[in-house]
Design an enzyme around this catalytic site. Sequence first.
Site, short mmCIF file in Angstrom:
data_model
loop_
_atom_site.label_atom_id
_atom_site.label_comp_id
_atom_site.label_asym_id
_atom_site.label_seq_id
_atom_site.Cartn_x
_atom_site.Cartn_y
_atom_site.Cartn_z
N GLU A 73 0.81 -1.22 0.00
CA GLU A 73 0.00 0.00 0.00
C GLU A 73 0.85 1.27 0.00
OE1 GLU A 73 -2.97 -0.59 -0.57
OE2 GLU A 73 -3.99 -1.88 0.87
N TYR A 113 -19.76 14.62 18.30
CA TYR A 113 -18.86 15.74 18.00
C TYR A 113 -17.43 15.30 17.72
CZ TYR A 113 -16.90 15.79 22.77
OH TYR A 113 -16.24 15.47 23.93
#
Length: 215
Positions: A73, A113
Amino acid sequence: MNRVELSQQIIDTCLEMTRLGLNQGTAGNVSVRFDNGMLITPTGIPYEKLTPDHIVYVAEDGSFEEGKLPSSEWLFHLTCYKQRDDINAVVHNHAINCAAVSILNKSIPAIHYMVAASGTTEIPCVPYATFGSTKLAEYVEEGITKSKAILLQHHGLIAGEVNLEKALWLAHEVEVLADLYLKILAVTPDAPTLDDESMQVVLEKFKSYGLRVEK
């Protein structure tokens, strides 16, 4: 830090990632920006067998050290560094809840949040492409410009931050959010979310208070 110290920190991050339950076997990979390129975990070596000598340097042009093979990757890691000056470390894993949400091809909306830890109001899911491919790196390029944490469809998670400690912290936080999101989806397909105004307040507060992890 010098190369050996950074390489050991990469290994320690890999081991901690496994200890936290964020990864399995040789899946996942970790890198850090270094000397106009990056240091990254090699391909196919179990984390517990890694030594600093195994960590691979990849230059910004994609060339790497002779006799070493970087993670498959490596290209999307390099893409993250090229796209964002504020990212100096990247953690990729196949955390179970993140992978599950990615299979549903869902971004994590502002259900809590702490989604703002990504630097924006949602954690996007980018389309599927074969691991290690140029196409996947292109999708990562699009996603990482929007958010420091992204899901890869039918794959896992990428989290980038100013250092390895914060990158791992962010990866863990996103896994918690993914777990929470799946629990909500089990109750209702229409997850209640915070409005944009509320999230903008949190994003502004994060600029002042940081993410509770010191550099």
